[in-house]
Design an enzyme around this catalytic site. Structure first.
Site, PDB file in Angstrom:
ATOM      1  N   LYS A  57       0.849  -1.121  -0.021  1.00 35.22           N
ATOM      2  CA  LYS A  57       0.076   0.060   0.099  1.00 35.22           C
ATOM      3  C   LYS A  57       0.752   1.266   0.114  1.00 35.22           C
ATOM      4  CE  LYS A  57      -3.957  -1.948   2.606  1.00 35.22           C
ATOM      5  NZ  LYS A  57      -4.349  -2.276   3.754  1.00 35.22           N
ATOM      6  N   GLN A 101      -5.028  -1.999   9.899  1.00 34.44           N
ATOM      7  CA  GLN A 101      -4.766  -3.217   9.228  1.00 34.44           C
ATOM      8  C   GLN A 101      -5.369  -4.504  10.141  1.00 34.44           C
ATOM      9  OE1 GLN A 101      -3.412  -3.808   5.904  1.00 34.44           O
ATOM     10  NE2 GLN A 101      -4.261  -5.929   6.538  1.00 34.44           N
ATOM     11  N   ASP A 124     -11.302   2.143   4.015  1.00 37.04           N
ATOM     12  CA  ASP A 124     -11.494   0.761   3.912  1.00 37.04           C
ATOM     13  C   ASP A 124     -12.929   0.317   3.872  1.00 37.04           C
ATOM     14  OD1 ASP A 124      -9.550  -1.227   3.738  1.00 37.04           O
ATOM     15  OD2 ASP A 124      -9.185  -1.052   5.972  1.00 37.04           O
TER      16      ASP A 124
END
Ligand code: NAP
Length: 299
Positions: A57, A101, A124
Site C-alpha cells: 500500500k 490493518q 476501507d
C-alpha cells in the site's frame, strides 16, 4: 475436441490502468498548487501477510503521488492506545484517509476500533455508517475488494444487466457488499443475485446456474468444473499457499476455484494471483482520493 480459451481478466493490467488515471489526477492537483492526498496505514504486530500488504500500500500510494505514512506498533499495544491513535488520525487535517490493518491482536476489540474511525476517513469502508449508506445507495466508501471486482467486471466488458450472479461467501468485507453492488439498479450491475454460504443446499446446482460466479469462501480450489455453467464469467477472490514440492519455492498459489479445469468452460476468469488481488489496493487509493476531494460526505 478443441477447448475454447476464456478471456483472462488481468487484474494487474486493469490496476495499472486505474493507477495511471489516479496519478494523472494527483499530478493535476499538484500543478494547481494543492497538497497531495495522504493515506495512513496503522499496523499492530508482526503478521507477515499484513506487513507485506501494508508495504505494498505504501509503495503504490507513493507511485501515484500520494503522501503515505505507516504507523507501526508492537503486538503489546493496548486497545486504549490504539483508540488514542485513531482519535489522533481522525483529527489530523493533513490525513485524508486511514486504515487499521486487520486482523488485530486478540486483546483488541476490532469492532470497537472500526467504529471509532471517522466515517469520512474510513477508506476501507468498514464503518457501519458507510455500510448503511451503501445499503441505501447513498454515497459511501465501498470496501476495497468488492469495489475492485466491480471495476474488473465493468472494465473487462462482462455483461451484468439481467444476468444471474451467484456469490459464494457472505463475509462483511467481500460477499455481502458484493451482493448489494451487483443488485444495484444501474447499468454496471442490475444482476439477479443469489448469495450462498455454508448452509446453502444444493450449492453445486445453484452455482451451475450462474452467468457470473463470484467466489470468496477461503477454501482452496473448492469450485470444480461441474459447478460452473458453460460460458460463465468466474471471479475468484480466494488466495491460498499450497505446498508443492515440484515448485522451486516449495509452494504454489491457488484460489477458491480449480482454475485449470474451470477455465476450460467459462468465458471470462480471473487468475490467482493477478486477478482480484491487485485491485484491492487500487480501490483503497480511489477511496482515498474521494476522501481528499470530499466526494462522499458533503459539508
Ligand atoms: P470469510 O470471512 O472466511 O468468509 C467465508 C464465507 O464463505 C462465509 O460466508 C462462509 O459461510 C462461506 N463458506 C465457507 N465454506 C463454505 C462452503 N463449503 N460452502 C459455501 N460457503 C462456504 O472469508 P473472506 O474474508 O470473505 O475471504 C474469502 C477468501 O478471499 C479468503 O481466501 C481470503 O484470503 C480471500 N480474500 C482475498 C482478497 C483479495 O484482495 N484478493 C480480499 C479479501 C479476501 P458462513 O457465513 O455460513 O460461515
Amino acid at each position: 475436441m478443441e477447448t475454447k480459451k476464456p478471456i483472462l481478466i488481468d487484474g494487474r493490467i486493469i490496476a495499472k490502468e486505474i493507477k495511471k488515471e489516479l496519478a494523472q489526477e494527483v499530478s493535476a492537483l499538484l500543478d494547481g498548487g494543492k497538497r497531495p492526498p495522504h493515506l495512513v496505514a496503522v499496523i499492530v504486530g508482526e503478521d507477515g501477510a499484513s506487513l507485506s500488504y501494508v508495504a505494498s500500500k505504501e509503495k503504490q500510494s507513493r507511485e501515484i503521488g500520494f503522501t503515505s505514512s505507516v504507523y507501526r506498533f508492537p503486538e503489546t499495544l493496548t486497545e486504549a492506545e490504539l483508540l488514542k491513535t485513531v482519535d489522533f488520525l481522525n483529527e489530523d487535517p493533513e490525513v485524508d484517509g486511514f486504515i487499521v490493518q486487520l486482523p488485530l491482536p486478540k486483546h483488541i476489540d476490532e469492532q470497537k476500533i472500526i467504529e471509532r474511525i471517522n466515517p469520512r476517513k474510513d477508506v476501507d469502508g468498514f464503518h457501519p455508517t458507510n455500510g448503511g449508506r451503501m445499503m441505501y445507495n447513498m454515497p459511501s466508501f465501498v470496501p476495497a475488494t468488492p469495489m475492485g471486482i466491480m471495476n474488473l467486471l465493468n472494465r473487462s466488458g462482462v455483461e451484468t444487466v439481467g444476468k444471474n450472479c451467484v456469490i459464494v461467501g457472505r463475509s462483511n468485507i467481500v460477499g455481502t457488499p458484493m451482493a448489494i453492488l451487483m443488485s444495484r439498479n444501474n447499468a454496471q450491475a442490475n444482476s439477479t443475485v443469489t448469495l450462498c454460504h455454508s448452509k446453502t443446499k444444493n450449492i453445486k446446482e445453484v452455482c451451475a446456474n450462474a452467468d457470473i460466479l463470484i467466489v470468496a469462501i477461503g477454501k482452496p480450489e473448492f469450485i470444480k468444473e461441474d459447478m460452473v455453467k458453460e460460458g460463465a464469467a468466474v471471479i475468484d477472490v480466494g488466495i491460498h499457499r499450497i505446498d508443492d514440492s515440484t515448485k522451486e519455492k516449495g509452494y504454489r498459489i491457488v484460489g477458491d476455484v480449480d482454475f485449470e479445469n474451470v477455465s476450460k468452460k467459462c468465458s471470462y476468469i480471473t487468475p490467482v494471483p493477478g486477478g482480484v488481488g491487485p485491485m484491492t489496493i487500487v480501490s483503497l487509493l480511489q477511496n482515498t482520493l474521494k476522501a481528499y476531494k470530499n466526494e462522499i460526505y458533503i459539508d
